[in-house]
Design a protein around this motif. Structure first.
Motif, mmCIF file in Angstrom:
data_model
loop_
_atom_site.group_PDB
_atom_site.id
_atom_site.type_symbol
_atom_site.label_atom_id
_atom_site.label_comp_id
_atom_site.label_asym_id
_atom_site.label_seq_id
_atom_site.Cartn_x
_atom_site.Cartn_y
_atom_site.Cartn_z
ATOM 1 N N VAL A 1 -3.030 -0.561 -4.655
ATOM 2 C CA VAL A 1 -4.332 -0.718 -4.008
ATOM 3 C C VAL A 1 -4.557 -2.213 -3.806
ATOM 4 N N SER B 1 -6.756 -1.923 1.270
ATOM 5 C CA SER B 1 -6.758 -0.463 1.252
ATOM 6 C C SER B 1 -8.114 0.007 1.758
ATOM 7 N N ARG C 1 0.835 -1.211 0.000
ATOM 8 C CA ARG C 1 0.000 0.000 0.000
ATOM 9 C C ARG C 1 0.864 1.252 0.000
#
Length: 168
Positions: free
Chosen positions: A93, A114, A88
């Motif tokens: 993502v 995420s 991340r």
């Protein structure tokens, strides 16, 4: 000397994936492999995904999206959370799909994704944050499937979240 070679030949073989593909059959063949069982090494998968996005085969103008589909809790939650955080932090993502993990496994997988809901959500309902109005979605990067056969039923939701991502 022949015994170790025979044992190695009998062990399941796993393809080494070294790049991206737009060939649907190659992707299907890469996914459709026998699994050894006995552990869910999610941290290694996350690290391999991050390395792939850092490789020269990654398109710089494309959104970086890593989908983790698992039917178990990570073998080592601490290492897995660290690998997910690293991905991340690198701008990737992370979406998580729990397959038949139930309420016992979902929290472990949500910790990898995420857009997690904050630990102290100030009285907002599950899946929402931003008190006092509580209208901002969170934990929407996690999806449940009751079985692998049910994955097609969540495909529209997965594509919807994936298509919201902006190129890096």
């Amino acid at each position: 000397p022949a015994a170790p070679a025979a044992a190695a030949a009998a062990a399941p073989q796993h393809a080494q994936h070294t790049g991206f593909s737009t060939n649907a059959q190659k992707i299907k063949d890469a996914i459709d492999v026998p699994l050894p069982g006995g552990g869910t090494r999610t941290s290694k998968c996350l690290a391999a995904g991050e390395a792939l996005f850092k490789s020269s085969s990654a398109r710089a103008d494309a959104a970086q999206l890593l989908v983790v589909i698992t039917d178990g809790m990570p073998s080592n939650q601490i290492q897995t959370e660290a690998a997910a955080k690293s991905a991340r932090d690198a701008g990737i993502v992370v979406l998580g799909v729990g397959v038949d993990v139930g309420s016992w496994g979902a929290p472990s997988i949500k910790k990898l994704t995420s857009n997690q809901c904050p630990a102290n959500n100030a009285g907002c309902s599950a899946g929402l944050t931003g008190a006092p109005s509580c209208v901002t979605p969170c934990d929407d990067h996690y999806l449940d499937a009751s079985s692998f056969n049910d994955l097609p039923t969540i495909l529209d939701s997965l594509v919807s979240v994936a298509c919201e991502q902006q190129p890096g």
